[in-house]
Design a protein around this motif. Structure first.
Motif, mmCIF file in Angstrom:
data_model
loop_
_atom_site.group_PDB
_atom_site.id
_atom_site.type_symbol
_atom_site.label_atom_id
_atom_site.label_comp_id
_atom_site.label_asym_id
_atom_site.label_seq_id
_atom_site.Cartn_x
_atom_site.Cartn_y
_atom_site.Cartn_z
ATOM 1 N N GLU A 1 0.705 -0.766 -4.717
ATOM 2 C CA GLU A 1 -0.090 -1.865 -5.288
ATOM 3 C C GLU A 1 -1.232 -2.178 -4.330
ATOM 4 N N TRP A 2 -2.306 -1.379 -4.448
ATOM 5 C CA TRP A 2 -3.410 -1.461 -3.495
ATOM 6 C C TRP A 2 -4.184 -2.770 -3.586
ATOM 7 N N GLU A 3 -4.216 -3.387 -4.788
ATOM 8 C CA GLU A 3 -4.926 -4.666 -4.903
ATOM 9 C C GLU A 3 -4.232 -5.742 -4.070
ATOM 10 N N LYS A 4 -2.894 -5.760 -4.136
ATOM 11 C CA LYS A 4 -2.144 -6.729 -3.330
ATOM 12 C C LYS A 4 -2.278 -6.378 -1.845
ATOM 13 N N PHE B 1 -4.823 -4.976 -0.429
ATOM 14 C CA PHE B 1 -6.154 -5.423 0.000
ATOM 15 C C PHE B 1 -6.153 -6.923 0.273
ATOM 16 N N LYS B 2 -5.550 -7.678 -0.637
ATOM 17 C CA LYS B 2 -5.519 -9.145 -0.493
ATOM 18 C C LYS B 2 -4.902 -9.555 0.848
ATOM 19 N N LYS C 1 -10.128 1.564 -2.394
ATOM 20 C CA LYS C 1 -8.744 1.405 -2.862
ATOM 21 C C LYS C 1 -8.373 -0.069 -2.858
ATOM 22 N N GLY C 2 -8.069 -0.585 -4.041
ATOM 23 C CA GLY C 2 -7.708 -1.995 -4.166
ATOM 24 C C GLY C 2 -8.897 -2.921 -4.248
ATOM 25 N N VAL C 3 -10.087 -2.341 -4.115
ATOM 26 C CA VAL C 3 -11.323 -3.110 -4.134
ATOM 27 C C VAL C 3 -12.467 -2.136 -4.392
ATOM 28 N N GLU C 4 -13.592 -2.657 -4.864
ATOM 29 C CA GLU C 4 -14.751 -1.795 -5.090
ATOM 30 C C GLU C 4 -15.276 -1.251 -3.759
ATOM 31 N N ASN D 1 0.813 -1.227 0.000
ATOM 32 C CA ASN D 1 0.000 0.000 0.000
ATOM 33 C C ASN D 1 0.841 1.268 0.000
ATOM 34 N N HIS E 1 -9.894 0.177 3.128
ATOM 35 C CA HIS E 1 -9.919 -0.226 1.706
ATOM 36 C C HIS E 1 -11.342 -0.141 1.157
#
Length: 210
Positions: free
Chosen positions: A137-140, A142-143, A168-171, A129, A163
């Motif tokens: 890399e907000w998707e990573k 979030f994961k 951010k990184g997700v809907e 983040n 998030h």
């Protein structure tokens, strides 16, 4: 039993404190390849080195020997002590007992996270983040926050709410964000309480509640 006795002697837990004897017991166990003793001795080295002014002068041989602590942690990790993996990662991340190296630290954090360590998961999320490894890399992020949150790590539960709240990184999903903020608040995360108070005050994603 000897390992437990050594820790009791070191901490003075139900017995008179004797750090020298505790370390001698641990050293003997390390010679016998006792993995938990390796972890405990490494932790003592790090703890004593970080507070040298207050450290017991009978442990002078250990103070400042972070390189040995790192090797002990590595050996404990290979022997199956999960929390040792995260400690090795921390040492590489902060350049303790070795040269600072985020790439090597990342591999150790990933190994710990894949074995279920929520602290390592949370650290990975924070690194992705904040762009510590380059781009954010907000998707990573979030994961890893989601996995740590589901494992019960309170700070990750708050971050997962963030998030979802800002998308951010997700809907964006404010009702779900509220659920995670509530969970984090119940676990003592003050920022989650503040966020919930503001959300309920303005009725964002829920009915206003004054």
């Amino acid at each position: 039993a000897t390992h437990s006795l050594a820790l009791a002697l070191y901490k003075g837990d139900g017995i008179q404190i004797n750090k020298r004897e505790a370390v001698e017991e641990l050293e003997n166990l390390v010679k016998d390849d006792h993995v938990l003793a390796k972890y405990s001795l490494a932790k003592i080295i790090i703890d004593e080195s970080s507070q040298q002014e207050e450290s017991d002068n009978t442990l002078v041989s250990l103070i400042g020997n972070e390189t040995r602590a790192l090797e002990l942690y590595k050996s404990a990790a290979k022997g199956g002590v999960l929390r040792a993996l995260n400690n090795v990662a921390n040492m590489y991340a902060n350049g303790i007992g070795t040269s600072q190296d985020d790439r090597i630290a990342l591999k150790w954090y990933e190994a710990a996270a894949e074995m279920g360590d929520p602290v390592a998961m949370f650290t990975l999320a924070s690194w992705y983040n904040t762009g510590r490894l380059g781009e954010e890399e907000w998707e990573k992020g979030f994961k890893w926050n989601e996995l740590a949150a589901m494992a019960g790590y309170p700070r990750a539960q708050y971050n997962l709410g963030f998030h979802l709240f800002v998308g951010k990184g997700v809907e964006k999903d404010i009702p779900k964000a509220i659920e995670w903020f509530q969970m984090a608040a119940e676990r003592g995360i003050g920022e989650a309480c503040v966020n919930l108070g503001e959300i309920y005050r303005v009725g964002m994603g829920t009915k206003a509640d004054f």
